[in-house]
Design an enzyme around this catalytic site. Structure first.
Site, PDB file in Angstrom:
ATOM      1  N   ASP A   7       0.859  -1.183   0.000  1.00  5.44           N
ATOM      2  CA  ASP A   7       0.000   0.000   0.000  1.00  5.44           C
ATOM      3  C   ASP A   7       0.891   1.227   0.000  1.00  5.44           C
ATOM      4  O   ASP A   7       2.060   1.170   0.432  1.00  5.44           O
ATOM      5  CB  ASP A   7      -0.913  -0.003   1.230  1.00  5.44           C
ATOM      6  N   GLU A   9       0.828   5.708   0.669  1.00  3.27           N
ATOM      7  CA  GLU A   9       0.155   6.963   1.008  1.00  3.27           C
ATOM      8  C   GLU A   9       0.859   8.063   0.218  1.00  3.27           C
ATOM      9  O   GLU A   9       2.076   7.984  -0.030  1.00  3.27           O
ATOM     10  CB  GLU A   9       0.212   7.243   2.508  1.00  3.27           C
ATOM     11  N   HIS A  57      -4.522  10.290   6.104  1.00  2.13           N
ATOM     12  CA  HIS A  57      -3.422   9.511   6.688  1.00  2.13           C
ATOM     13  C   HIS A  57      -2.690  10.213   7.830  1.00  2.13           C
ATOM     14  O   HIS A  57      -1.913   9.580   8.554  1.00  2.13           O
ATOM     15  CB  HIS A  57      -2.414   9.084   5.621  1.00  2.13           C
ATOM     16  N   HIS A 150      -5.456   5.886   7.954  1.00  6.71           N
ATOM     17  CA  HIS A 150      -4.808   5.059   6.937  1.00  6.71           C
ATOM     18  C   HIS A 150      -3.298   5.046   7.185  1.00  6.71           C
ATOM     19  O   HIS A 150      -2.698   6.078   7.500  1.00  6.71           O
ATOM     20  CB  HIS A 150      -5.075   5.614   5.541  1.00  6.71           C
ATOM     21  N   ASP A 155      -2.353  -1.091   6.718  1.00  5.93           N
ATOM     22  CA  ASP A 155      -3.312  -1.459   5.677  1.00  5.93           C
ATOM     23  C   ASP A 155      -2.843  -2.680   4.896  1.00  5.93           C
ATOM     24  O   ASP A 155      -3.665  -3.516   4.494  1.00  5.93           O
ATOM     25  CB  ASP A 155      -3.537  -0.282   4.731  1.00  5.93           C
TER      26      ASP A 155
END
Length: 235
Positions: A7, A9, A57, A150, A155
């Site tokens: 994942d 961000e 986030h 997040h 995640d």
């Protein structure tokens, strides 16, 4: 078989202008977590974190000021994913940013045939939805109570559990031993119960061609704010 659940961000939504600020990854071998993970924060090299992204986030520019830029972590990242399938939720978003960062450094892009999108898997298996990461955790009884914001590594860890459930990876033959005791003696009778793995047959889509075309036209008209809402909903 080696797979990497990952994942990212980012500072915003525009992969040609915004930058990756966090990458998290979890290694699976033969669909089982190995405990090997990858996690870095990345300095966006002068790009400011968009307020909408910060609300998702919570990673500020001040938090990132002492972190390496992408060029300082790219070799470690490529080594970690080398030879593996890449699995992400709403993978088009994450891979768009990964390949944009690689392109800035003159690296070749990662081919789409290495990528599996769990959002697409979930939509085929559960066409009535919802299929956000939080919704899938609830569906499969995965504890995500500690996911208040997040985060790329958290995640990825949750998605690894979801992915295994989506593909039926935890269903296997199971042997149970039943012991009977009479008077003061323990019998040697043993009963084996075999649970056969259920076939994972995805349901056919209920969307008609006209409905899909109407949906695609609607998506094209959505503005940046609405795209952020879609990004959040998919996670």
């Amino acid at each position: 078989m080696r797979e990497i659940i990952f994942d990212t961000e980012t500072t915003g939504l525009d992969r040609l202008d915004d930058r990756i600020i966090e990458i998290g990854g979890v290694e699976l071998v033969n669909r089982f977590p190995t405990g090997n993970t990858f996690h870095v924060f990345i300095n966006p090299d002068g790009k400011q974190v968009h307020p909408d992204a910060l609300a998702v986030h919570g990673i500020s520019n001040d938090r990132l000021k002492d972190e390496p830029v992408f060029a300082g972590v790219v070799d470690r990242f490529l080594e970690f994913i080398d030879g593996a399938k890449l699995i992400a939720h709403n993978a088009t978003f994450d891979m768009g940013f990964i390949n944009a960062e690689l392109n800035r450094l003159g690296h070749p892009p990662i081919s789409n045939d290495r990528v599996i999108d769990t959002l697409a898997l979930a939509r085929r298996k559960h066409p009535m939805g919802p299929n956000s990461l939080d919704a899938l955790c609830r569906r499969y009884g995965i504890d995500n109570s500690h996911r208040t914001m997040h985060g790329a590594l958290l995640d990825s860890q949750l998605l690894a559990e979801v992915y295994i459930e989506l593909i039926g990876g935890k269903q296997a033959a199971l042997g149970l031993t039943v012991a009977e005791q009479s008077d003061n003696k323990q019998s040697a009778n043993t009963e084996t119960v075999v649970v056969i793995a259920r076939r994972a047959v995805p349901l056919p889509s209920r969307l008609t061609d006209s409905e899909k075309q109407a949906h695609d036209k609607l998506v094209e008209k959505i503005g940046e704010k609405a795209i952020w809402n879609e990004r959040i909903a998919a996670r």
